[in-house]
Design a protein around this motif. Sequence first.
Motif, PDB file in Angstrom:
ATOM      1  N   CYS A  50     -94.343  98.773   1.007  1.00  0.00           N
ATOM      2  CA  CYS A  50     -94.242  97.931   2.211  1.00  0.00           C
ATOM      3  C   CYS A  50     -95.505  97.138   2.023  1.00  0.00           C
ATOM      4  O   CYS A  50     -96.457  97.509   2.197  1.00  0.00           O
ATOM      5  N   SER A  51     -95.293  95.705   1.874  1.00  0.00           N
ATOM      6  CA  SER A  51     -96.413  94.899   1.561  1.00  0.00           C
ATOM      7  C   SER A  51     -97.345  94.952   2.896  1.00  0.00           C
ATOM      8  O   SER A  51     -98.589  94.729   2.857  1.00  0.00           O
ATOM      9  N   LYS A  52     -96.552  94.932   4.020  1.00  0.00           N
ATOM     10  CA  LYS A  52     -97.087  94.756   5.245  1.00  0.00           C
ATOM     11  C   LYS A  52     -97.943  96.057   5.663  1.00  0.00           C
ATOM     12  O   LYS A  52     -99.012  95.937   6.222  1.00  0.00           O
ATOM     13  N   CYS A  53     -97.333  96.996   5.461  1.00  0.00           N
ATOM     14  CA  CYS A  53     -98.279  98.416   5.575  1.00  0.00           C
ATOM     15  C   CYS A  53     -99.261  98.467   4.478  1.00  0.00           C
ATOM     16  O   CYS A  53    -100.311  98.736   5.144  1.00  0.00           O
ATOM     17  N   ALA A  54     -99.241  97.914   3.483  1.00  0.00           N
ATOM     18  CA  ALA A  54    -100.363  97.888   2.268  1.00  0.00           C
ATOM     19  C   ALA A  54    -101.386  97.160   2.932  1.00  0.00           C
ATOM     20  O   ALA A  54    -102.778  97.286   3.007  1.00  0.00           O
ATOM     21  N   ASP A  55    -101.115  95.723   3.635  1.00  0.00           N
ATOM     22  CA  ASP A  55    -102.167  94.881   4.096  1.00  0.00           C
ATOM     23  C   ASP A  55    -102.834  95.408   5.066  1.00  0.00           C
ATOM     24  O   ASP A  55    -104.172  95.412   5.371  1.00  0.00           O
ATOM     25  N   THR A  90     -96.705 104.518   5.893  1.00  0.00           N
ATOM     26  CA  THR A  90     -95.437 103.926   5.297  1.00  0.00           C
ATOM     27  C   THR A  90     -94.533 104.660   5.758  1.00  0.00           C
ATOM     28  O   THR A  90     -94.545 106.079   5.766  1.00  0.00           O
ATOM     29  N   CYS A 141     -88.430  99.049   5.444  1.00  0.00           N
ATOM     30  CA  CYS A 141     -89.678  99.705   6.341  1.00  0.00           C
ATOM     31  C   CYS A 141     -89.320  99.802   7.759  1.00  0.00           C
ATOM     32  O   CYS A 141     -89.010  98.904   8.417  1.00  0.00           O
ATOM     33  N   VAL A 181     -88.041  96.075   1.964  1.00  0.00           N
ATOM     34  CA  VAL A 181     -89.215  96.504   1.189  1.00  0.00           C
ATOM     35  C   VAL A 181     -88.614  96.006  -0.532  1.00  0.00           C
ATOM     36  O   VAL A 181     -89.286  95.425  -1.142  1.00  0.00           O
TER      37      VAL A 181
END
Length: 85
Positions: free
Chosen positions: A20-25, A41, A56, A63
Amino acid sequence: MRVPEELSHLLRTIREPIVCSKCADEIAAGTAGAVSLRDYTRLEAGLTARGLQLWCIRHDLNVAHVDFDNSQPEVDFRCIERKVN
Ligand SMILES: [Zn+2]
């Protein structure tokens, strides 16, 4: 663990994790605390009318959604568990 070659695809063979890009951010920004992306995640996976969707749970958003293009790919739901002696 020795696994016959014909079952080796049931072991973890992920080359490129889907995240998930938001989790990664949040991990990159340090706002998630001292935790790995893998532990942070929370993904849900399921079959849909289109194909396979990764969702997510933490952010309640898509995702990835794989389009099977009306085909039925071979799926193996078996699992291999390690013996505990
Ligand atoms: Zn997320």
